[in-house]
Enzyme design. Structure first.
Site, PDB file in Angstrom:
ATOM      1  CB  THR A   1      -1.050   0.043   1.135  1.00  0.00           C
ATOM      2  OG1 THR A   1      -1.870  -0.797   1.321  1.00  0.00           O
ATOM      3  CG2 THR A   1      -2.252   1.660   1.281  1.00  0.00           C
TER       4      THR A   1
ATOM      5  CE  LYS B   1      -5.057  -1.613   0.870  1.00  0.00           C
ATOM      6  NZ  LYS B   1      -3.648  -2.331   0.919  1.00  0.00           N
TER       7      LYS B   1
ATOM      8  CE  LYS C   1       1.442   0.913   6.038  1.00  0.00           C
ATOM      9  NZ  LYS C   1       0.893   1.463   4.144  1.00  0.00           N
TER      10      LYS C   1
END
Length: 296
Positions: free
Chosen positions: A99, A175, A243
């Site tokens: 990611t 994503k 994150k």
């Protein structure tokens, strides 16, 4: 590209990368794995893969490199400083499954392309459980031809495979949108359970009611039981959402799109991390609400 007849490299044998690499090895792929942790490489060997001490050794002459690393900076270090690209077979493919921010993925793809190698932007969703059961959702952005060539290997690791576009970065955008929803849904679920606790409700009964109503979500059903535990087992950490929601905000900034709910959810996860709960299960974002409401 006939991957079953050639060796492939898999770098990043973490909690998700290791079961993904093991699934490839079990399917008959000759997998060369590399990770900083010897225990992870030993586990791959136990399931039919090979362990390589260095990045160059893992990538030497292979057709494809799968990267499941922490972030785009680590991917760049492996590719351009660690010798991965130099070791790959001419015209070999780099498949980034981490990611990462869409802009960073675009930059990586451009730099890889200059070397004559192909690049696939293919983040995954499904967590450790999905990696272990080979039921990951995969969002691939690359040419249709490259997607078709890699599909047999990708379907070994995931059961839901989507070709979301031909431009690297598009997979990363999908994503980030997925993580936006997951993070906001989890923060909302934590807020609801914290409110129930504040007013003295039986939270188990509350969870059963809302979990079976129109108010439910996958995140509520999955994380709900752990929201009610003081110290649940860890499936994914608070810091991962720190994150990932940071990536969502970066994607929004680059697109000049406001993402206020993602920003608020990010602050709640960040507050939990700042209070020392970054390594706790991500359900423990509820502790941010408990502190706000003097419940701790």
């Amino acid at each position: 590209m006939d991957l079953p007849l050639r060796e492939i490299a898999f770098i990043g044998l973490g909690s998700m990368g290791l079961p993904m690499a093991i699934n490839l090895a079990k399917a008959g792929y000759a997998v060369r794995g590399h990770d900083m942790r010897q225990a992870a490489m030993d586990a791959l060997v136990d399931h039919g893969g090979s362990a390589c001490d260095g990045i160059g050794a893992a990538c030497s002459g292979v057709d494809a490199l799968f990267l499941m690393v922490v972030n785009a900076d680590q991917a760049a270090e492996i590719l351009f400083e660690g010798g991965a690209l130099e070791a790959l077979a001419p015209g070999g493919t780099v498949c980034l499954m981490s990611t990462c921010p869409p802009g960073a993925v675009e930059t990586l793809a451009e730099r890889v392309g200059v070397t004559g190698h192909a690049f696939v932007d293919c983040p995954v969703s499904g967590g450790v459980a999905g990696a272990q059961s080979a039921t990951l959702t995969m969002m691939a952005a690359c040419s249709a031809e490259l997607f078709a060539a890699l599909r047999p290997a990708l379907t070994v690791m995931g059961s839901k495979l989507y070709h979301v576009g031909e431009k690297p970065g598009q997979g990363a955008v999908v994503k980030s949108i997925n993580q936006l929803l997951c993070g906001v849904h989890l923060a909302a679920a934590a807020e609801a359970m914290a409110l129930g606790g504040k007013v003295g409700l039986d939270r188990n009964v509350l969870l059963e009611i809302v979990g079976g109503s129109a108010a439910s979500s996958w995140m509520l059903r999955d994380r709900g039981p752990r929201l009610l535990e003081a110290d649940p087992n860890i499936t994914s950490t608070v810091d991962i959402f720190v994150k990932d929601l940071g990536i969502v905000m970066e994607a929004g900034r680059d697109a000049k799109a406001a993402v206020p709910l993602a920003a608020l959810a990010h602050q709640l996860f960040l507050a939990a991390s700042g209070a020392g709960d970054g390594a706790a299960d991500d359900s423990q974002v509820i502790r941010s609400y408990q502190r706000l409401n003097a419940m701790a």
